[in-house]
Design a protein around this motif. Structure first.
Motif, short mmCIF file in Angstrom:
data_model
loop_
_atom_site.label_atom_id
_atom_site.label_comp_id
_atom_site.label_asym_id
_atom_site.label_seq_id
_atom_site.Cartn_x
_atom_site.Cartn_y
_atom_site.Cartn_z
N UNK A 33 31.17 53.63 60.11
CA UNK A 33 32.28 53.95 59.21
C UNK A 33 33.34 52.86 59.33
N UNK A 34 33.49 52.04 58.28
CA UNK A 34 34.39 50.90 58.31
C UNK A 34 35.85 51.28 58.11
N UNK A 35 36.13 52.32 57.34
CA UNK A 35 37.50 52.72 57.07
C UNK A 35 37.74 54.07 57.70
N UNK A 36 38.70 54.15 58.62
CA UNK A 36 38.93 55.40 59.32
C UNK A 36 40.07 56.21 58.73
N UNK A 37 40.96 55.59 58.00
CA UNK A 37 42.10 56.32 57.48
C UNK A 37 42.75 55.50 56.37
N UNK A 38 43.56 56.15 55.53
CA UNK A 38 44.28 55.41 54.49
C UNK A 38 45.60 56.10 54.19
N UNK A 39 46.51 55.33 53.60
CA UNK A 39 47.84 55.83 53.26
C UNK A 39 48.37 55.06 52.06
N UNK A 40 49.43 55.60 51.45
CA UNK A 40 50.08 54.96 50.31
C UNK A 40 51.59 55.08 50.44
N UNK A 41 52.29 54.21 49.74
CA UNK A 41 53.75 54.29 49.62
C UNK A 41 54.11 53.87 48.20
N UNK A 42 54.86 54.71 47.51
CA UNK A 42 55.39 54.37 46.18
C UNK A 42 56.79 53.81 46.40
#
Length: 186
Positions: A33-42
């Motif tokens: 699994x290459x991507x363990x987490x993600x997030x965003x900011x507007x």
């Protein structure tokens, strides 16, 4: 014009997440699994206009990729940092607190006693007011731990009016805060 920009931002965000998802699927197919987490900011300016967005993704090695797309900013270099509070109250954005610094280091990527976990290279904005940044950091993480971007009080991404000199405490003489976005799990 605003509607067109918002649409462009949404399309760009979908494409960035689609690329991340594709990479994750391809690697997952290989049992890693290459991507363990993600997030965003507007990102919003002092008048509460959306001026950009950022995506955050973490790979299996703990490296966090940050991609930022903005428009409507003054041309030139701008300090950009992760700040210690998930609060972007306009117009000054001082509610975001200081730079995210859970390890108690000094400011600046060029500082031998630094950097803060929230220190990033300068964002370059072109003559048309648009800018894009794609950086990788190992100073902060999206995973649980001492430098997670999801502590109890959260974090925010802040863009400053001036360039960061990458040495001077507490913020590299990067000037007023001109845009801010709370970093949220995607």
């Amino acid at each position: 014009m605003k509607t067109g920009f918002v649409l462009l931002m949404i399309i760009s965000a979908v494409l960035m997440f689609a690329a991340t998802g594709s990479a994750q699927k391809n690697v997952t197919d290989n049992a890693t699994d290459n991507v363990t987490d993600s997030a965003v900011a507007i990102l919003k300016d002092a008048q509460n206009n959306t001026v950009g967005f950022a995506t955050f993704s973490e790979d299996e090695f703990g490296l966090v990729r940050i991609q930022v797309l903005v428009r409507g900013l003054e041309p030139g270099m701008h300090g950009i940092h992760i700040h210690e509070n998930a609060n972007c109250t306009a117009p000054s954005f001082t509610s975001a607190g200081g730079h995210y610094n859970p390890l108690g280091r000094e400011h600046g990527l060029a500082n031998p006693r630094g950097p803060h976990a929230g220190d990033l290279p300068n964002l370059i904005v072109g003559y048309d007011g648009t800018g894009y940044m794609d950086v990788v950091t190992n100073f902060a993480t999206l995973s649980p731990g001492q430098t997670t971007l999801f502590p109890d009080n959260g974090t925010a991404l802040v863009i400053h009016a001036d360039p960061d000199n990458q040495m001077t405490n507490p913020a590299g003489n990067s000037g007023d805060r001109v845009a801010c976005g709370v970093i949220e799990k995607a």
